[in-house]
Design a protein around this motif. Structure first.
Motif, PDB file in Angstrom:
ATOM      1  N   ASP A 716      40.502  25.591  48.398  1.00  0.00           N
ATOM      2  CA  ASP A 716      40.383  26.834  47.646  1.00  0.00           C
ATOM      3  C   ASP A 716      41.188  27.952  48.305  1.00  0.00           C
ATOM      4  O   ASP A 716      40.724  29.085  48.463  1.00  0.00           O
ATOM      5  CB  ASP A 716      38.903  27.233  47.510  1.00  0.00           C
ATOM      6  CG  ASP A 716      38.689  28.241  46.389  1.00  0.00           C
ATOM      7  OD1 ASP A 716      39.606  28.381  45.548  1.00  0.00           O
ATOM      8  OD2 ASP A 716      37.638  28.892  46.368  1.00  0.00           O
ATOM      9  N   GLU A 717      42.436  27.639  48.696  1.00  0.00           N
ATOM     10  CA  GLU A 717      43.298  28.612  49.357  1.00  0.00           C
ATOM     11  C   GLU A 717      44.235  29.307  48.376  1.00  0.00           C
ATOM     12  O   GLU A 717      44.993  30.190  48.762  1.00  0.00           O
ATOM     13  CB  GLU A 717      44.118  27.932  50.451  1.00  0.00           C
ATOM     14  CG  GLU A 717      43.265  27.366  51.584  1.00  0.00           C
ATOM     15  CD  GLU A 717      44.101  26.624  52.610  1.00  0.00           C
ATOM     16  OE1 GLU A 717      45.321  26.443  52.348  1.00  0.00           O
ATOM     17  OE2 GLU A 717      43.561  26.225  53.648  1.00  0.00           O
ATOM     18  N   ILE A 718      44.218  28.892  47.106  1.00  0.00           N
ATOM     19  CA  ILE A 718      45.070  29.525  46.097  1.00  0.00           C
ATOM     20  C   ILE A 718      44.378  30.817  45.643  1.00  0.00           C
ATOM     21  O   ILE A 718      43.223  30.790  45.215  1.00  0.00           O
ATOM     22  CB  ILE A 718      45.306  28.593  44.912  1.00  0.00           C
ATOM     23  CG1 ILE A 718      45.936  27.265  45.382  1.00  0.00           C
ATOM     24  CG2 ILE A 718      46.194  29.258  43.874  1.00  0.00           C
ATOM     25  CD1 ILE A 718      47.292  27.417  45.987  1.00  0.00           C
ATOM     26  N   LYS A 719      45.098  31.928  45.731  1.00  0.00           N
ATOM     27  CA  LYS A 719      44.536  33.217  45.356  1.00  0.00           C
ATOM     28  C   LYS A 719      44.851  33.525  43.889  1.00  0.00           C
ATOM     29  O   LYS A 719      45.885  33.133  43.367  1.00  0.00           O
ATOM     30  CB  LYS A 719      45.107  34.333  46.232  1.00  0.00           C
ATOM     31  CG  LYS A 719      44.703  34.237  47.694  1.00  0.00           C
ATOM     32  CD  LYS A 719      45.262  35.411  48.470  1.00  0.00           C
ATOM     33  CE  LYS A 719      44.834  35.330  49.953  1.00  0.00           C
ATOM     34  NZ  LYS A 719      45.374  36.483  50.708  1.00  0.00           N
ATOM     35  N   VAL A 720      43.926  34.238  43.283  1.00  0.00           N
ATOM     36  CA  VAL A 720      44.107  34.693  41.922  1.00  0.00           C
ATOM     37  C   VAL A 720      44.159  36.211  41.924  1.00  0.00           C
ATOM     38  O   VAL A 720      43.207  36.877  42.346  1.00  0.00           O
ATOM     39  CB  VAL A 720      42.977  34.201  40.993  1.00  0.00           C
ATOM     40  CG1 VAL A 720      43.222  34.685  39.565  1.00  0.00           C
ATOM     41  CG2 VAL A 720      42.877  32.691  41.027  1.00  0.00           C
ATOM     42  N   LEU A 721      45.301  36.780  41.502  1.00  0.00           N
ATOM     43  CA  LEU A 721      45.464  38.220  41.387  1.00  0.00           C
ATOM     44  C   LEU A 721      45.435  38.605  39.912  1.00  0.00           C
ATOM     45  O   LEU A 721      45.692  37.778  39.029  1.00  0.00           O
ATOM     46  CB  LEU A 721      46.777  38.662  42.035  1.00  0.00           C
ATOM     47  CG  LEU A 721      46.942  38.307  43.527  1.00  0.00           C
ATOM     48  CD1 LEU A 721      48.269  38.840  44.039  1.00  0.00           C
ATOM     49  CD2 LEU A 721      45.781  38.842  44.356  1.00  0.00           C
ATOM     50  N   TYR A 722      45.133  39.868  39.660  1.00  0.00           N
ATOM     51  CA  TYR A 722      44.935  40.320  38.286  1.00  0.00           C
ATOM     52  C   TYR A 722      45.799  41.543  38.030  1.00  0.00           C
ATOM     53  O   TYR A 722      45.732  42.535  38.762  1.00  0.00           O
ATOM     54  CB  TYR A 722      43.459  40.649  38.036  1.00  0.00           C
ATOM     55  CG  TYR A 722      42.540  39.499  38.355  1.00  0.00           C
ATOM     56  CD1 TYR A 722      42.295  38.517  37.411  1.00  0.00           C
ATOM     57  CD2 TYR A 722      41.927  39.401  39.609  1.00  0.00           C
ATOM     58  CE1 TYR A 722      41.455  37.455  37.706  1.00  0.00           C
ATOM     59  CE2 TYR A 722      41.104  38.328  39.920  1.00  0.00           C
ATOM     60  CZ  TYR A 722      40.862  37.357  38.959  1.00  0.00           C
ATOM     61  OH  TYR A 722      40.038  36.306  39.261  1.00  0.00           O
ATOM     62  N   GLN A 723      46.648  41.439  37.005  1.00  0.00           N
ATOM     63  CA  GLN A 723      47.493  42.572  36.626  1.00  0.00           C
ATOM     64  C   GLN A 723      46.882  43.259  35.411  1.00  0.00           C
ATOM     65  O   GLN A 723      46.559  42.606  34.417  1.00  0.00           O
ATOM     66  CB  GLN A 723      48.920  42.123  36.297  1.00  0.00           C
ATOM     67  CG  GLN A 723      49.863  43.289  36.050  1.00  0.00           C
ATOM     68  CD  GLN A 723      51.301  42.858  35.896  1.00  0.00           C
ATOM     69  OE1 GLN A 723      51.556  41.697  35.607  1.00  0.00           O
ATOM     70  NE2 GLN A 723      52.237  43.779  36.105  1.00  0.00           N
ATOM     71  N   LEU A 739      47.057  35.901  37.638  1.00  0.00           N
ATOM     72  CA  LEU A 739      48.283  35.390  38.234  1.00  0.00           C
ATOM     73  C   LEU A 739      47.933  34.700  39.543  1.00  0.00           C
ATOM     74  O   LEU A 739      47.098  35.180  40.310  1.00  0.00           O
ATOM     75  CB  LEU A 739      49.283  36.510  38.492  1.00  0.00           C
ATOM     76  CG  LEU A 739      49.657  37.362  37.269  1.00  0.00           C
ATOM     77  CD1 LEU A 739      50.523  38.544  37.694  1.00  0.00           C
ATOM     78  CD2 LEU A 739      50.407  36.507  36.240  1.00  0.00           C
ATOM     79  N   VAL A 740      48.571  33.539  39.818  1.00  0.00           N
ATOM     80  CA  VAL A 740      48.260  32.763  41.024  1.00  0.00           C
ATOM     81  C   VAL A 740      49.295  33.082  42.090  1.00  0.00           C
ATOM     82  O   VAL A 740      50.493  33.250  41.803  1.00  0.00           O
ATOM     83  CB  VAL A 740      48.218  31.256  40.729  1.00  0.00           C
ATOM     84  CG1 VAL A 740      47.051  30.915  39.829  1.00  0.00           C
ATOM     85  CG2 VAL A 740      49.513  30.788  40.098  1.00  0.00           C
ATOM     86  N   GLY A 941      50.121  49.275  37.290  1.00  0.00           N
ATOM     87  CA  GLY A 941      49.643  48.661  38.514  1.00  0.00           C
ATOM     88  C   GLY A 941      50.204  47.270  38.718  1.00  0.00           C
ATOM     89  O   GLY A 941      50.497  46.539  37.766  1.00  0.00           O
ATOM     90  N   GLU A 942      50.361  46.902  39.976  1.00  0.00           N
ATOM     91  CA  GLU A 942      50.828  45.578  40.338  1.00  0.00           C
ATOM     92  C   GLU A 942      49.652  44.613  40.356  1.00  0.00           C
ATOM     93  O   GLU A 942      48.490  45.030  40.292  1.00  0.00           O
ATOM     94  CB  GLU A 942      51.508  45.631  41.707  1.00  0.00           C
ATOM     95  CG  GLU A 942      52.743  46.513  41.741  1.00  0.00           C
ATOM     96  CD  GLU A 942      53.377  46.511  43.111  1.00  0.00           C
ATOM     97  OE1 GLU A 942      52.794  45.896  44.033  1.00  0.00           O
ATOM     98  OE2 GLU A 942      54.455  47.109  43.254  1.00  0.00           O
ATOM     99  N   PRO A 943      49.921  43.311  40.431  1.00  0.00           N
ATOM    100  CA  PRO A 943      48.814  42.357  40.549  1.00  0.00           C
ATOM    101  C   PRO A 943      47.934  42.712  41.741  1.00  0.00           C
ATOM    102  O   PRO A 943      48.424  43.005  42.847  1.00  0.00           O
ATOM    103  CB  PRO A 943      49.528  41.019  40.735  1.00  0.00           C
ATOM    104  CG  PRO A 943      50.848  41.199  40.057  1.00  0.00           C
ATOM    105  CD  PRO A 943      51.224  42.635  40.316  1.00  0.00           C
TER     106      PRO A 943
END
Length: 961
Positions: A716-723, A739-740, A941-943
């Motif tokens: 579970d090292e993949i991060k999920v960012l939100y734009q 966004l991953v 805003g950025e992710p």
């Protein structure tokens, strides 16, 4: 009232009652004279039916003209028989004796379905006057002797045992006797011929037990048995009752049909053509055998089915025979005349039993015709047997058998008389090589002149070896020149023959033409190391040549070979747009262009797909090699003309300059060339890159990257960012796009463009997508609980092609939604146009199921793919995301005109619009003025992380200046 009046009234009443029971019309008498031998009474017979055991009918008018009435009682009280009546008149002055004949069985009019198989017809005859007719003994008919006095008119009433009376004849006794004698003679002759034929075929079966002989013999015996029943001979042997032959007749017809079927199958050897014929035969025979048993219970039904089977077999058999004869099957050709006659016999028999042929000679003619058909079948079998030498078993010597085997093999006899030094070959050898007769006969030296120069020494050595050693064998494949100058491959297998003095006197064997086998072997060897499309060497042969070039460079340091690897840019898209056939033509064109650039020492090969490799041995100077690579690049840029269009090609080229002192292997050199080639493609393609060792560090190991990605997903090292996606009306947060990102422990933060292709190729995209979907859904629930809005906050998750085309997508989505209670339609799946159009029919079904589960659908990057309005109406999208290329201003400071049209079209379809690439407040204001509901871009805003997104949704968004 007087007594006479009463009597008259009673008489009148009885006359009325009798008139109601019996016909009113009297019988018309048939005149009988001495000059007529036979009279057919069938037209003069009247049939009666009663409801009891007695009948009253009116007689024919007597000599005095008075019509009387007679009453006749049945032989058995309480019976309800059928009756017939007829009248005879003796118009002469002499007493006349006649024979009344009613045959038990008559083929004419017997019928096809539920046929009349014969029985005793008349139980008794009662005359209106005189003595009762006397019954005479007869096995095949009811025969009564009738005496007519001079000038008498007699009415006869006959009690019938059956409802039908096929025929009724009045015969002169002497004429009837003559007819019986002539028929008996005819029947004897026919029976004798049939018996001899059956006996002969049985003996032939004993002598030669092939399948056709027992089948023909069984057919002959079946016909003989039927004739014995029909001619009445079986009654004399088995003492059968008058009505008993119905069962025997039905059984004989079923057996005849079965034996005819077995003969056709055995003679044509139908199981040789297809196994299904054996199944049909077995089922048909079982049905016919069942008919034999059915004949005991219901003879007419069994006979009817057997007659239909015979007609069907005759028609279908002729079609099979003609079909096999068309393919040149000798047995079928020989059987055509006989089977045609059989079909004609079946047609005549059918016309007879249906009443279309009524002549009395038809039935004897049909029996004779049946024997003739069987006789022809026997002749056909014997003809085939004699033609094939079937009656000469065991008479062939071993030498003759070997000669026949040699003839059957098609090989050529080769005989070398060693002392005379003379070679003899069969005439077939001259025909094979297209030379004059006798050209190959003569001394061995003449053969050596025709043998290929490369095979000559080997051929001479093999012959000398068997002569010197006086044993062994010759087994040689060699080429020999034919009359047209071409060479053919021959295979010689021979053994020496040693004389009494211990010396080799002959060398005898056979020669076979193996040109086709050798050509096939050479073709297989060529195809094993060459590409079957372009004809160039394939990867295996290329690697072998590269290894040889490297070995040569290690021995000669001044030789510096170069390895060039090129890959056509965008070939997959070109192939998809123009089709596979045109794509193959492009590869052929590239192969021809590269081949024309090579010098004799150079080599080119098709490595795989659209990759080509070149080994340059003719140039040693790096500058010359670079110039040669540039020539390749320019040559490939020349447009390829296809039909009415031109296709422009570019290639990414990697060059490796090999130093012989380095000790590099072929696999390593090819890998370095691939690194240089991919380095050129990474920088836009249509360029040349010379390999440098530093490039290896720029290329992450794909296998290692895949392993690291697998571990990152498991841990579970993949991060999920939100734009953020902003509602332009009030500048509040409407939703987020997930966004991953992957922070690689060694390579640092990696862009999705770097690891998403690896995930798709390895199948990890399924687990990765499910993880992102689950995290986004749980986070969406938290946001919706924090801020209540109408409509609720939504989140968009991108879906790859591997996920969309999986049948488990619906199951995975259902599981995610069941674990998190998100608002319906707030979890949106973003799908690109090109992805949907890969398989529009299947995608439409999947998207409908996704919508039915309660998820929203957003079409991403609209306008960059197919933009098919017809399909857009079919797909259940609720949101369109306009690509940023339509949002950004052009060089004149204006936005593309099509932007307004896209927004209007989306609104007409009832869809929301999200514009990507909004960078400034001016962009947001203009998009809102155009009617766009939502916008997304770095202006808002950025992710960001989930926590940053949670703080952001609490207040309005501040835009960048």
């Amino acid at each position: 009232m007087s007594f006479k009046t009463v009597i008259a009234a009673v008489t009148a009443f009885l006359v009325c009652v009798l008139a109601a029971v019996a016909p009113a019309s009297a019988l018309e008498p048939v005149s009988v004279t001495n000059d007529v031998d036979a009279i057919d009474l069938s037209p003069a017979v009247q049939f009666y039916s009663t409801q009891g055991d007695r009948i009253q009918i009116q007689t024919a008018p007597g000599p005095d003209g008075i019509v009387r009435r007679i009453e006749v009682r049945a032989k058995e009280a309480g019976a309800n028989p059928n009756w017939i009546g007829f009248a005879l008149a003796n118009t002469t002055d002499e007493q006349i004796d006649r024979i009344l004949v009613a045959p038990h069985f008559r083929l004419v009019g017997s019928g096809l379905v539920w046929p009349d198989l014969g029985a005793s017809r008349i139980a008794d005859i009662t005359p209106s006057q005189g003595f009762r007719p006397e019954r005479e003994d007869a096995n095949d008919a009811d025969v009564f002797r009738i005496t007519l006095d001079p000038g008498s008119r007699i009415t006869f009433v006959a009690e019938l045992r059956t409802a039908k009376l096929p025929q009724l004849y009045l015969w002169d006794p002497d004429a009837y006797k003559d007819k019986i004698n002539s028929l008996t003679l005819y029947k004897g002759i026919v029976m004798g011929i049939a018996g001899l034929l059956a006996l002969f075929l049985t003996i032939a079966f004993v002598v030669k037990g092939t399948a056709m002989f027992p089948a023909a013999a069984a057919l002959a015996w079946a016909v003989l048995a039927y004739l014995a029943i029909d001619f009445g001979f079986l009654h004399k042997i088995l003492a059968i009752q008058a009505d008993g032959d119905r069962t025997w007749r039905a059984g004989a017809e079923a057996i005849f049909s079965a034996t005819l079927l077995v003969f056709l199958f055995a003679y044509l050897n139908l199981n040789r053509w297809h196994v299904r014929y054996s199944y049909v035969l077995a089922a048909w025979l079982v049905a016919l055998c069942a008919l034999v048993g059915l004949a005991v219970v219901d003879a007419p039904v069994a006979a009817g089915v057997a007659r239909i089977s015979i007609a069907t077999l005759a028609a279908v058999g002729l079609l099979i025979i003609i079909y096999l004869a068309a393919y040149g099957y000798d047995r079928a050709v020989m059987l055509i005349p006989t089977w045609t006659l059989l079909l004609a016999w079946v047609v005549a028999a059918g016309m007879t039993i249906t009443g279309h042929l009524t002549n009395d000679l038809v039935q004897p003619a049909l029996t004779g015709g049946l024997v003739l058909v069987v006789m022809l079948i026997g002749f056909t079998v014997m003809q085939h047997a004699f033609a094939g030498g079937a009656f000469a078993p065991g008479l062939m010597s071993d030498t003759e058998r070997k000669a026949l085997a040699l003839t059957g093999s098609g090989d050529i006899v080769w005989d070398w008389d060693v002392p005379a030094d003379k070679i003899y070959v069969s005439p077939e050898a001259d025909q094979l090589l297209a030379v004059k007769r006798g050209t190959l006969d003569g001394p061995a030296s003449r053969w050596l002149e025709l043998v290929h120069v490369l095979d000559r020494d080997r051929f001479r050595t093999a012959l000398d070896a068997v002569i010197d050693q006086r044993r062994g064998r010759v087994s040689q494949d060699f080429r020999i020149r034919s009359g047209d100058g071409h060479y053919r491959w021959l295979s010689l297998k021979a053994r020496p023959v040693v004389g009494s003095d211990g010396e080799v006197v002959r060398c005898v064997g056979v020669i076979a033409d193996v040109t086709e086998q050798k050509t096939a072997q050479e073709r297989l060897l060529h195809d094993a190391v060459h590409d079957n499309l372009t004809g160039l060497p394939n990867r295996e042969l290329f690697m072998d040549r590269l290894e040889a070039a490297l070995a040569f460079a290690r021995q000669a340091p001044e030789a510096r070979p170069a390895l060039i690897l090129l890959d056509i840019d965008r070939y997959k898209k070109i192939n998809d747009s123009v089709g596979l056939a045109v794509g193959d033509s492009i590869l052929l064109t590239v192969a021809r262009r590269l081949s024309r650039l090579l010098k004799p020492r150079d080599s080119v090969a098709r490595i795989s797909g659209d990759q080509f490799g070149l080994i340059v041995m003719s140039e040693h100077d790096p500058a010359q090699i670079s110039a040669f690579a540039e020539t390749i690049r320019r040559t490939l840029r020349t447009p390829v003309a296809v039909a009415d269009r031109e296709i422009f090609l570019t290639a990414s080229i990697g060059v490796v300059l090999i130093d012989g002192e380095g000790g590099i292997r072929a696999e390593e050199a090819l890998k370095d060339a691939e690194i240089a080639m991919y380095h050129a493609k990474k920088h836009g393609g249509d360029r040349i890159e010379v390999f440098r060792p530093a490039m290896r560090s720029d290329q992450p190991d794909r296998l290692a990257l895949e392993a690291d990605l697998r571990r990152a997903i498991e841990r579970d090292e993949i991060k999920v960012l939100y734009q953020p996606i902003v509602r332009l009306e009030d500048r509040t947060i409407a939703g987020f796009e997930a966004l991953v990102r992957w922070d690689h422990p060694r390579l640092g933060r990696m862009s999705p463009r770097d690891f998403i292709p690896v995930a798709e190729d390895s199948g990890l995209i399924v687990d990765l997508g499910l993880s992102v979907l689950d995290k986004t859904t749980r986070q969406l629930v938290t946001w919706q609980r924090l801020v209540e809005s109408d409509p609720p906050i939504f989140a968009s998750v991108n879906v790859s092609s591997r996920q969309l085309l999986r049948h488990d997508l619906i199951h995975d989505l259902k599981g995610v939604l069941s674990r998190s209670a998100v608002a319906p339609g707030s979890l949106k799946l973003e799908i690109t146009e090109s992805l949907v159009m890969e398989n529009p029919e299947y995608a439409a079904q999947m998207l409908i199921q996704v919508r039915d589960l309660g998820a929203g659908l957003s079409m991403d990057d609209f306008g960059t793919g197919y933009s098919s309005l017809a399909y857009l109406q079919r797909f259940p999208f609720d949101t369109i995301k306009i690509d940023q290329s339509f949002v950004r201003q052009n060089g004149s400071g204006a936005r593309p005109v099509i932007l307004r049209s896209i927004i209007a079209m989306a609104h007409d379809l009832g869809m929301d619009v999200v514009a990507e690439g909004a960078e400034t407040d001016a962009d947001a204001a203009e998009l809102f003025a155009l009617g766009c509901e939502y916008a997304q871009g770095y202006a808002f805003g950025e992710p960001m992380t989930a926590e940053e997104a949670r703080r952001l949704i609490a207040g309005p968004v501040r835009l960048r200046a």
